[in-house]
Design a protein around this motif. Sequence first.
Motif, PDB file in Angstrom:
ATOM      1  N   GLU A   1      -3.398   3.791  -1.908  1.00  0.00           N
ATOM      2  CA  GLU A   1      -3.479   3.083  -3.292  1.00  0.00           C
ATOM      3  C   GLU A   1      -2.673   1.937  -3.293  1.00  0.00           C
ATOM      4  O   GLU A   1      -1.610   1.654  -2.389  1.00  0.00           O
ATOM      5  N   SER A   2      -3.176   0.835  -3.495  1.00  0.00           N
ATOM      6  CA  SER A   2      -2.711  -0.724  -3.437  1.00  0.00           C
ATOM      7  C   SER A   2      -2.268  -1.175  -4.596  1.00  0.00           C
ATOM      8  O   SER A   2      -2.928  -0.925  -5.926  1.00  0.00           O
ATOM      9  N   SER A   3      -0.935  -1.760  -4.554  1.00  0.00           N
ATOM     10  CA  SER A   3      -0.699  -2.389  -6.003  1.00  0.00           C
ATOM     11  C   SER A   3      -0.969  -3.888  -6.147  1.00  0.00           C
ATOM     12  O   SER A   3      -0.401  -4.812  -6.903  1.00  0.00           O
TER      13      SER A   3
ATOM     14  N   THR B   1       3.773   5.848  -7.592  1.00  0.00           N
ATOM     15  CA  THR B   1       2.265   6.641  -6.949  1.00  0.00           C
ATOM     16  C   THR B   1       2.551   7.525  -5.789  1.00  0.00           C
ATOM     17  O   THR B   1       1.628   8.201  -5.532  1.00  0.00           O
TER      18      THR B   1
ATOM     19  N   HIS C   1       5.536   2.057  -5.665  1.00  0.00           N
ATOM     20  CA  HIS C   1       5.548   3.201  -4.687  1.00  0.00           C
ATOM     21  C   HIS C   1       6.089   4.315  -5.405  1.00  0.00           C
ATOM     22  O   HIS C   1       5.668   5.363  -5.207  1.00  0.00           O
TER      23      HIS C   1
ATOM     24  N   VAL D   1      -5.407   8.745   1.972  1.00  0.00           N
ATOM     25  CA  VAL D   1      -5.264   8.060   0.765  1.00  0.00           C
ATOM     26  C   VAL D   1      -4.780   6.632   0.685  1.00  0.00           C
ATOM     27  O   VAL D   1      -3.537   6.932   1.314  1.00  0.00           O
TER      28      VAL D   1
ATOM     29  N   GLU E   1       0.920  -1.281   0.147  1.00  0.00           N
ATOM     30  CA  GLU E   1       0.058   0.036   0.184  1.00  0.00           C
ATOM     31  C   GLU E   1       1.055   1.303  -0.034  1.00  0.00           C
ATOM     32  O   GLU E   1       1.713   1.302   0.716  1.00  0.00           O
ATOM     33  N   THR E   2       0.504   2.222  -0.760  1.00  0.00           N
ATOM     34  CA  THR E   2       1.236   3.519  -1.013  1.00  0.00           C
ATOM     35  C   THR E   2       0.245   4.333  -0.237  1.00  0.00           C
ATOM     36  O   THR E   2      -0.738   4.502  -0.874  1.00  0.00           O
TER      37      THR E   2
ATOM     38  N   ASN F   1      -2.634   1.760   6.199  1.00  0.00           N
ATOM     39  CA  ASN F   1      -3.042   3.044   6.218  1.00  0.00           C
ATOM     40  C   ASN F   1      -2.219   4.113   6.785  1.00  0.00           C
ATOM     41  O   ASN F   1      -1.317   3.744   7.433  1.00  0.00           O
TER      42      ASN F   1
ATOM     43  N   ARG G   1      -2.597  14.169  -3.191  1.00  0.00           N
ATOM     44  CA  ARG G   1      -3.941  14.187  -2.966  1.00  0.00           C
ATOM     45  C   ARG G   1      -4.266  14.376  -1.372  1.00  0.00           C
ATOM     46  O   ARG G   1      -5.355  14.826  -0.937  1.00  0.00           O
TER      47      ARG G   1
ATOM     48  N   VAL H   1      -0.157  10.490  -4.568  1.00  0.00           N
ATOM     49  CA  VAL H   1      -0.730  10.157  -3.228  1.00  0.00           C
ATOM     50  C   VAL H   1      -0.626  11.388  -2.153  1.00  0.00           C
ATOM     51  O   VAL H   1      -1.593  11.684  -1.261  1.00  0.00           O
TER      52      VAL H   1
END
Length: 335
Positions: free
Chosen positions: A31-33, A55, A52, A29, A13-14, A301, A62, A59
């Motif tokens: 974002e998962s790869s 992203t 990462h 925020v 997760e980023t 997170n 945002r 991230v």
Amino acid sequence: MALVLGIETSCDETAAAVVDEDFHIHSSVVESSIDLHRAFGGVVPELAGRAHVATIGPVVRRALADAGLEPGAPALRGIAVTSGPGLIGSLLVGLSTAKALALAWDLPFVGVNHLEGHLFAPLLESRDLAWPVMTLLVSGGHSLIVLQRGPGQHEVLGETIDDAAGEAYDKVARWLGLGYPGGPEIDRLAQAGSSAALKLPVSMIGEDFDLSFSGLKTAVVRATQLHADVALADVAASFQAALVEQLLRKLRQALERHEVAGVALAGGVAANSALRAGVTALAREFALDVHLPTMAMCTDNAAMIAAAGLYRLDASGPSDLNLSARPNWRLADVA
Ligand code: KG4
Ligand code: ZN
């Protein structure tokens, strides 16, 4: 109101988040790869690291925008970043980003232990919780029973001596031909199965608080080879019952030995339905508060990292700009 930017890149997760000193989340925020890794049945470190890099910038931007902060010079108290444990290549992306931003914006930054971050997750949802709290921290990489006397004051009572709980889920799922990650899939299947279908061992039922799931994993492999006709849902239910039983027995032992005000779950496996039900029942039996994070707070997170960072900035001060990533940093070694 002091705000901290949190950055998390220890696994797939980023994540970036902004949290204030009262632990209110202004933005979060993630974002998962994970889609890149599914075909390989587990997280591929090199792919995670590259994702990462691509992203992390968007991230962070945002997270700042969602919190209403100026992207060029945000009014922050500091920057918190996971510096271990985790995948070295992934950790370095977050750490380098945090250092660069701290330099550019002239802000203090602090390296945070990922597991200590998980321990702060329940605090973001129940701010006035009563201490001490007994926490079962179960994720894809770690399984620990932790006595928390207050925020950042933790004593590790026991931990897994081999596989982590989530790792056992993922390995059994792979053996059964299910997708990655295996936890949610086995959890879903188990609800339609019978836990009495396979006789599986509940290991480590001694007096200490250490955990072990490797024997259970092997037992599932053997049992399914011997009884190839048992339905998948029944295998899932039997495995889940044995694993949750071990966790609950150890938690019960810990609650019998230590007087606490509440019991909490943390980490990805805290999303498990049987575990949540079992911990809720245990808390009721011992007349304790129960803190079950929402699904978003169970998994990785950056809000939890920002919260731990707020505490660490005050308690231990900022980190040095030459701070290294610590892939094997143990919670017991957090000062
Ligand atoms: O905390 P997390 O997001 O990442 C780590 O830091 O490891 O945990 C991910 C783990 C995976 O092993 C996944 O299979 C497991 O949590 N998991 C579950 C459930 N949801 C996620 N395990 C059991 N039941 C679930 N419902
Ligand atoms: Zn985690």
